[in-house]
Design a protein around this motif. Structure first.
Motif, PDB file in Angstrom:
ATOM      1  N   TRP A 105      -8.606 -11.802  17.672  1.00 11.66           N
ATOM      2  CA  TRP A 105      -9.393 -13.022  17.013  1.00 11.66           C
ATOM      3  C   TRP A 105      -8.815 -14.292  16.671  1.00 11.66           C
ATOM      4  O   TRP A 105      -7.447 -14.456  16.650  1.00 11.66           O
ATOM      5  CB  TRP A 105      -9.717 -12.231  15.485  1.00 11.66           C
ATOM      6  CG  TRP A 105     -10.561 -11.188  15.135  1.00 11.66           C
ATOM      7  CD1 TRP A 105     -10.208  -9.919  15.098  1.00 11.66           C
ATOM      8  CD2 TRP A 105     -12.352 -11.404  15.489  1.00 11.66           C
ATOM      9  NE1 TRP A 105     -11.344  -9.174  15.077  1.00 11.66           N
ATOM     10  CE2 TRP A 105     -12.459  -9.975  15.331  1.00 11.66           C
ATOM     11  CE3 TRP A 105     -13.136 -12.155  15.808  1.00 11.66           C
ATOM     12  CZ2 TRP A 105     -13.852  -9.748  15.478  1.00 11.66           C
ATOM     13  CZ3 TRP A 105     -14.264 -11.844  15.778  1.00 11.66           C
ATOM     14  CH2 TRP A 105     -14.657 -10.554  15.710  1.00 11.66           C
ATOM     15  N   THR A 121     -11.462 -20.233  14.319  1.00 13.70           N
ATOM     16  CA  THR A 121     -12.450 -21.434  14.743  1.00 13.70           C
ATOM     17  C   THR A 121     -11.905 -22.714  14.361  1.00 13.70           C
ATOM     18  O   THR A 121     -12.152 -23.538  15.056  1.00 13.70           O
ATOM     19  CB  THR A 121     -13.870 -21.101  14.140  1.00 13.70           C
ATOM     20  OG1 THR A 121     -14.352 -19.804  14.420  1.00 13.70           O
ATOM     21  CG2 THR A 121     -14.737 -21.860  14.881  1.00 13.70           C
ATOM     22  N   ILE A 151     -18.391 -13.141  17.133  1.00 10.59           N
ATOM     23  CA  ILE A 151     -17.997 -13.812  16.269  1.00 10.59           C
ATOM     24  C   ILE A 151     -18.002 -13.149  14.925  1.00 10.59           C
ATOM     25  O   ILE A 151     -18.586 -11.890  14.823  1.00 10.59           O
ATOM     26  CB  ILE A 151     -18.979 -15.155  16.008  1.00 10.59           C
ATOM     27  CG1 ILE A 151     -20.539 -14.552  15.661  1.00 10.59           C
ATOM     28  CG2 ILE A 151     -19.082 -15.988  17.075  1.00 10.59           C
ATOM     29  CD1 ILE A 151     -21.213 -15.536  15.193  1.00 10.59           C
ATOM     30  N   PHE A 164     -22.613 -22.388  16.482  1.00  7.84           N
ATOM     31  CA  PHE A 164     -22.609 -21.333  17.334  1.00  7.84           C
ATOM     32  C   PHE A 164     -24.283 -20.914  17.326  1.00  7.84           C
ATOM     33  O   PHE A 164     -25.081 -21.043  16.210  1.00  7.84           O
ATOM     34  CB  PHE A 164     -22.013 -20.137  16.557  1.00  7.84           C
ATOM     35  CG  PHE A 164     -20.475 -20.194  16.753  1.00  7.84           C
ATOM     36  CD1 PHE A 164     -19.841 -19.821  17.885  1.00  7.84           C
ATOM     37  CD2 PHE A 164     -19.746 -20.984  15.962  1.00  7.84           C
ATOM     38  CE1 PHE A 164     -18.358 -19.778  18.009  1.00  7.84           C
ATOM     39  CE2 PHE A 164     -18.399 -21.218  15.915  1.00  7.84           C
ATOM     40  CZ  PHE A 164     -17.633 -20.520  17.327  1.00  7.84           C
ATOM     41  N   VAL A 167     -18.540 -19.695  10.820  1.00  7.70           N
ATOM     42  CA  VAL A 167     -17.995 -18.534  11.553  1.00  7.70           C
ATOM     43  C   VAL A 167     -16.458 -19.059  11.492  1.00  7.70           C
ATOM     44  O   VAL A 167     -15.907 -19.937  12.255  1.00  7.70           O
ATOM     45  CB  VAL A 167     -18.393 -19.025  13.084  1.00  7.70           C
ATOM     46  CG1 VAL A 167     -17.628 -17.912  14.117  1.00  7.70           C
ATOM     47  CG2 VAL A 167     -19.935 -18.753  12.993  1.00  7.70           C
ATOM     48  N   TRP A 175     -13.576 -15.956  16.148  1.00 10.09           N
ATOM     49  CA  TRP A 175     -14.336 -15.537  17.450  1.00 10.09           C
ATOM     50  C   TRP A 175     -13.187 -14.682  18.179  1.00 10.09           C
ATOM     51  O   TRP A 175     -12.165 -15.043  18.323  1.00 10.09           O
ATOM     52  CB  TRP A 175     -14.882 -16.661  17.978  1.00 10.09           C
ATOM     53  CG  TRP A 175     -13.831 -17.900  18.448  1.00 10.09           C
ATOM     54  CD1 TRP A 175     -13.469 -18.718  17.683  1.00 10.09           C
ATOM     55  CD2 TRP A 175     -13.504 -17.739  19.927  1.00 10.09           C
ATOM     56  NE1 TRP A 175     -12.458 -19.418  18.746  1.00 10.09           N
ATOM     57  CE2 TRP A 175     -12.721 -18.888  19.824  1.00 10.09           C
ATOM     58  CE3 TRP A 175     -13.632 -17.197  21.090  1.00 10.09           C
ATOM     59  CZ2 TRP A 175     -11.884 -19.392  21.049  1.00 10.09           C
ATOM     60  CZ3 TRP A 175     -12.959 -17.475  22.191  1.00 10.09           C
ATOM     61  CH2 TRP A 175     -12.159 -18.554  22.014  1.00 10.09           C
TER      62      TRP A 175
END
Length: 87
Positions: A19, A22, A35, A54, A71, A74
């Motif tokens: 991960w 963001t 996401i 997004f 988010v 991602w």
């Protein structure tokens, strides 16, 4: 023989993506990613056309656009599976 098998497994094994936060590093323009956001985990495409937002795919949200604030993480999509070859 065992060392050859281990070498093949290491060569063919796909690295597990991690991960990415963001806020630190957004995806590239148009990149389709997994996401983790306010609606849970799903698939989205990152777009600068929508002011660094997004565009979600099939997450059941009433608004398919999420900001970078919505988010938190991602990761890249994994490679598609390959058909085995008969060598």
């Amino acid at each position: 023989l065992v060392s050859r098998i281990v070498a093949v497994v290491k060569t063919e094994a796909q690295a597990v993506p991690e991960w990415i936060e963001t806020a630190i590093q957004p995806p590239e323009e148009g990149q389709k990613v997994i996401i983790s956001g306010i609606y849970g985990v799903g698939i989205a495409e990152f777009s600068y056309l929508y002011k660094d937002e997004f565009v979600m795919y099939d997450m059941g949200a009433s608004n398919p656009i999420l900001s970078k604030d919505q988010v938190k993480f991602w990761m890249p999509l994994p490679d598609a599976p390959q058909e085995p070859t008969n060598d």
